[in-house]
Design a protein around this motif. Structure first.
Motif, PDB file in Angstrom:
ATOM      1  N   LEU A  21       1.082  -1.017  -0.202  1.00 52.13           N
ATOM      2  CA  LEU A  21       0.281   0.261   0.374  1.00 52.13           C
ATOM      3  C   LEU A  21       0.725   1.248  -0.198  1.00 52.13           C
ATOM      4  CD1 LEU A  21      -2.559  -1.634   2.019  1.00 52.13           C
ATOM      5  CD2 LEU A  21      -2.429  -0.811  -0.225  1.00 52.13           C
ATOM      6  N   ALA A  22       1.951   1.470   1.086  1.00 52.64           N
ATOM      7  CA  ALA A  22       2.803   2.304   1.282  1.00 52.64           C
ATOM      8  C   ALA A  22       3.625   2.475  -0.634  1.00 52.64           C
ATOM      9  CB  ALA A  22       3.909   2.383   2.277  1.00 52.64           C
ATOM     10  N   LEU A  23       3.762   1.236  -1.702  1.00 50.22           N
ATOM     11  CA  LEU A  23       4.474   1.792  -2.969  1.00 50.22           C
ATOM     12  C   LEU A  23       3.435   2.341  -3.326  1.00 50.22           C
ATOM     13  CD1 LEU A  23       6.968   0.794  -4.238  1.00 50.22           C
ATOM     14  CD2 LEU A  23       6.028  -1.099  -4.880  1.00 50.22           C
ATOM     15  N   TYR A  24       2.134   2.043  -3.261  1.00 58.80           N
ATOM     16  CA  TYR A  24       0.980   2.080  -4.242  1.00 58.80           C
ATOM     17  C   TYR A  24       0.613   3.662  -3.850  1.00 58.80           C
ATOM     18  CZ  TYR A  24      -3.305   3.179  -6.007  1.00 58.80           C
ATOM     19  OH  TYR A  24      -4.545   4.316  -6.411  1.00 58.80           O
ATOM     20  N   VAL A  25       1.220   4.563  -2.728  1.00 61.15           N
ATOM     21  CA  VAL A  25       0.763   5.196  -2.314  1.00 61.15           C
ATOM     22  C   VAL A  25       1.650   6.492  -2.907  1.00 61.15           C
ATOM     23  CG1 VAL A  25       1.082   7.796  -0.653  1.00 61.15           C
ATOM     24  CG2 VAL A  25      -0.836   5.489  -0.450  1.00 61.15           C
ATOM     25  N   LEU A  26       3.000   6.133  -3.266  1.00 63.81           N
ATOM     26  CA  LEU A  26       4.773   6.731  -3.518  1.00 63.81           C
ATOM     27  C   LEU A  26       4.574   6.617  -4.839  1.00 63.81           C
ATOM     28  CD1 LEU A  26       7.138   7.708  -2.274  1.00 63.81           C
ATOM     29  CD2 LEU A  26       7.911   5.234  -2.745  1.00 63.81           C
ATOM     30  N   ILE A  27       3.956   5.649  -5.926  1.00 63.94           N
ATOM     31  CA  ILE A  27       4.250   5.380  -6.986  1.00 63.94           C
ATOM     32  C   ILE A  27       3.032   6.280  -7.609  1.00 63.94           C
ATOM     33  CG2 ILE A  27       3.753   4.254  -9.038  1.00 63.94           C
ATOM     34  CD1 ILE A  27       4.646   1.860  -7.267  1.00 63.94           C
ATOM     35  N   THR A  28       1.740   6.688  -6.931  1.00 60.59           N
ATOM     36  CA  THR A  28       0.450   7.200  -7.354  1.00 60.59           C
ATOM     37  C   THR A  28       1.227   9.230  -7.011  1.00 60.59           C
ATOM     38  OG1 THR A  28      -1.153   6.286  -6.699  1.00 60.59           O
ATOM     39  CG2 THR A  28      -1.541   8.511  -6.971  1.00 60.59           C
ATOM     40  N   TYR A  29       1.365   9.545  -5.818  1.00 57.59           N
ATOM     41  CA  TYR A  29       2.688  10.512  -6.115  1.00 57.59           C
ATOM     42  C   TYR A  29       3.312  10.595  -6.312  1.00 57.59           C
ATOM     43  CZ  TYR A  29       5.627  14.390  -3.985  1.00 57.59           C
ATOM     44  OH  TYR A  29       5.664  15.620  -3.566  1.00 57.59           O
ATOM     45  N   GLY A  30       4.514  10.120  -7.259  1.00 57.53           N
ATOM     46  CA  GLY A  30       5.534  10.249  -8.604  1.00 57.53           C
ATOM     47  C   GLY A  30       4.962  10.699  -9.737  1.00 57.53           C
ATOM     48  N   GLN A  43       4.304  24.534  -7.802  1.00 57.56           N
ATOM     49  CA  GLN A  43       4.696  23.630  -6.347  1.00 57.56           C
ATOM     50  C   GLN A  43       4.073  22.272  -6.285  1.00 57.56           C
ATOM     51  OE1 GLN A  43       3.204  26.046  -2.828  1.00 57.56           O
ATOM     52  NE2 GLN A  43       4.848  27.352  -3.018  1.00 57.56           N
ATOM     53  N   PRO A  44       5.036  22.301  -7.603  1.00 61.01           N
ATOM     54  CA  PRO A  44       4.613  20.509  -7.887  1.00 61.01           C
ATOM     55  C   PRO A  44       4.668  19.923  -7.031  1.00 61.01           C
ATOM     56  CG  PRO A  44       6.632  21.269  -8.751  1.00 61.01           C
ATOM     57  CD  PRO A  44       5.994  21.996  -8.114  1.00 61.01           C
ATOM     58  N   ALA A  45       5.428  19.905  -6.245  1.00 62.18           N
ATOM     59  CA  ALA A  45       5.232  18.381  -4.487  1.00 62.18           C
ATOM     60  C   ALA A  45       4.427  18.615  -3.590  1.00 62.18           C
ATOM     61  CB  ALA A  45       6.513  19.230  -4.163  1.00 62.18           C
ATOM     62  N   ARG A  46       3.786  20.603  -3.552  1.00 65.82           N
ATOM     63  CA  ARG A  46       2.468  20.789  -2.653  1.00 65.82           C
ATOM     64  C   ARG A  46       1.477  20.109  -2.780  1.00 65.82           C
ATOM     65  NH1 ARG A  46      -0.293  25.247  -2.274  1.00 65.82           N
ATOM     66  NH2 ARG A  46       0.412  26.396  -3.767  1.00 65.82           N
ATOM     67  N   ASP A  47       0.981  20.283  -4.031  1.00 70.71           N
ATOM     68  CA  ASP A  47       0.410  20.303  -5.232  1.00 70.71           C
ATOM     69  C   ASP A  47      -0.082  18.191  -5.075  1.00 70.71           C
ATOM     70  OD1 ASP A  47      -0.047  23.198  -5.508  1.00 70.71           O
ATOM     71  OD2 ASP A  47       0.652  23.132  -8.160  1.00 70.71           O
ATOM     72  N   ALA A  48       1.176  18.207  -5.644  1.00 71.05           N
ATOM     73  CA  ALA A  48       0.891  16.833  -5.855  1.00 71.05           C
ATOM     74  C   ALA A  48       0.274  15.528  -4.410  1.00 71.05           C
ATOM     75  CB  ALA A  48       1.801  16.180  -5.906  1.00 71.05           C
ATOM     76  N   VAL A  49       1.063  16.497  -3.425  1.00 69.98           N
ATOM     77  CA  VAL A  49       0.522  16.021  -1.659  1.00 69.98           C
ATOM     78  C   VAL A  49      -1.179  16.394  -2.106  1.00 69.98           C
ATOM     79  CG1 VAL A  49       0.383  16.656   0.201  1.00 69.98           C
ATOM     80  CG2 VAL A  49       2.093  16.203  -0.736  1.00 69.98           C
ATOM     81  N   HIS A  50      -1.889  17.878  -2.302  1.00 71.92           N
ATOM     82  CA  HIS A  50      -2.701  18.229  -2.715  1.00 71.92           C
ATOM     83  C   HIS A  50      -3.775  16.971  -3.215  1.00 71.92           C
ATOM     84  CE1 HIS A  50      -3.167  21.357   0.428  1.00 71.92           C
ATOM     85  NE2 HIS A  50      -1.800  21.863   0.085  1.00 71.92           N
ATOM     86  N   ASP A  51      -3.067  16.663  -3.861  1.00 75.50           N
ATOM     87  CA  ASP A  51      -4.074  15.865  -5.070  1.00 75.50           C
ATOM     88  C   ASP A  51      -4.299  14.421  -4.496  1.00 75.50           C
ATOM     89  OD1 ASP A  51      -4.688  18.007  -7.363  1.00 75.50           O
ATOM     90  OD2 ASP A  51      -3.241  16.921  -8.358  1.00 75.50           O
ATOM     91  N   ALA A 102       1.836  -3.181  -7.948  1.00 76.00           N
ATOM     92  CA  ALA A 102       1.570  -2.459  -8.009  1.00 76.00           C
ATOM     93  C   ALA A 102       1.289  -0.560  -8.290  1.00 76.00           C
ATOM     94  CB  ALA A 102       2.082  -1.759  -6.620  1.00 76.00           C
ATOM     95  N   THR A 103       2.383  -0.830  -9.063  1.00 74.68           N
ATOM     96  CA  THR A 103       2.450   0.270 -10.336  1.00 74.68           C
ATOM     97  C   THR A 103       0.831   0.016 -11.820  1.00 74.68           C
ATOM     98  OG1 THR A 103       5.282   0.085 -10.268  1.00 74.68           O
ATOM     99  CG2 THR A 103       4.226   1.072 -12.489  1.00 74.68           C
ATOM    100  N   ALA A 104       1.183  -1.233 -11.954  1.00 78.35           N
ATOM    101  CA  ALA A 104      -0.217  -1.131 -13.073  1.00 78.35           C
ATOM    102  C   ALA A 104      -0.796  -0.139 -12.188  1.00 78.35           C
ATOM    103  CB  ALA A 104      -0.366  -2.312 -12.653  1.00 78.35           C
ATOM    104  N   TRP A 105      -1.639  -1.176 -11.280  1.00 82.89           N
ATOM    105  CA  TRP A 105      -2.577  -0.375 -10.300  1.00 82.89           C
ATOM    106  C   TRP A 105      -2.757   1.119 -10.108  1.00 82.89           C
ATOM    107  CZ3 TRP A 105      -3.920  -0.913  -4.361  1.00 82.89           C
ATOM    108  CH2 TRP A 105      -5.040   0.144  -3.790  1.00 82.89           C
ATOM    109  N   ALA A 106      -1.454   1.411  -9.763  1.00 87.07           N
ATOM    110  CA  ALA A 106      -1.127   3.468  -9.504  1.00 87.07           C
ATOM    111  C   ALA A 106      -1.113   3.689 -11.223  1.00 87.07           C
ATOM    112  CB  ALA A 106      -0.284   3.651  -9.146  1.00 87.07           C
ATOM    113  N   TYR A 107      -0.829   3.346 -12.034  1.00 85.67           N
ATOM    114  CA  TYR A 107      -1.021   4.136 -12.960  1.00 85.67           C
ATOM    115  C   TYR A 107      -1.822   3.917 -14.172  1.00 85.67           C
ATOM    116  CZ  TYR A 107       0.272   4.551 -18.304  1.00 85.67           C
ATOM    117  OH  TYR A 107       0.653   5.140 -19.179  1.00 85.67           O
TER     118      TYR A 107
END
Length: 120
Positions: A21-30, A43-51, A102-107
């Motif tokens: 699950l952490a890997l899914y969140v990390l890939i989704t954030y990336g 500010q892409p990092a802040r906007d990505a966290v808000h998304d 997790a990569t396939a799911w996040a993508y």
């Protein structure tokens, strides 16, 4: 003492689940960060966290179904790999399988989220 059949008392299973699950969140954030940076966000990092936390719009039923099928198939394949291997090979194979699933799911979720927001 026996627990319910099929449930393991091994804490390692919980660590694998939390890791996936952490890997899914990390890939989704990336993926979200990359999309925000490409669009020229200040500010892409802040906007990505808000998304990540602003998921008010639920997926349409068909996209949600496909997302859950990807998730469950990845979990099933991971379980099958864990059952068929042992030792160090199990750790490597399960880790690789979790990474791919997790990569396939996040993508998929990332791609369908972009399409859903573009349709509005």
């Amino acid at each position: 003492m026996y627990l319910a059949r099929g449930f393991s008392d091994d804490p390692g299973i919980w660590l694998w689940t939390i890791g996936a699950l952490a890997l899914y969140v990390l890939i989704t954030y990336g993926l979200t960060y990359r999309a925000r940076a490409r669009r020229g966000s200040a500010q892409p990092a802040r906007d990505a966290v808000h998304d990540l936390k602003d998921r008010e719009d639920p997926q349409p039923l068909d996209q949600r179904f496909v997302s859950r099928v990807i998730m469950l198939c990845g979990a099933g394949i991971t379980g099958l790999v864990a059952a068929l291997t042992s030792g160090v090979v199990r750790t490597l194979a399960v880790g690789l399988t979790i990474g791919v699933a997790a990569t396939a799911w996040a993508y998929y979720d990332h791609r369908t989220a972009r399409r859903a927001s573009a349709q509005r």
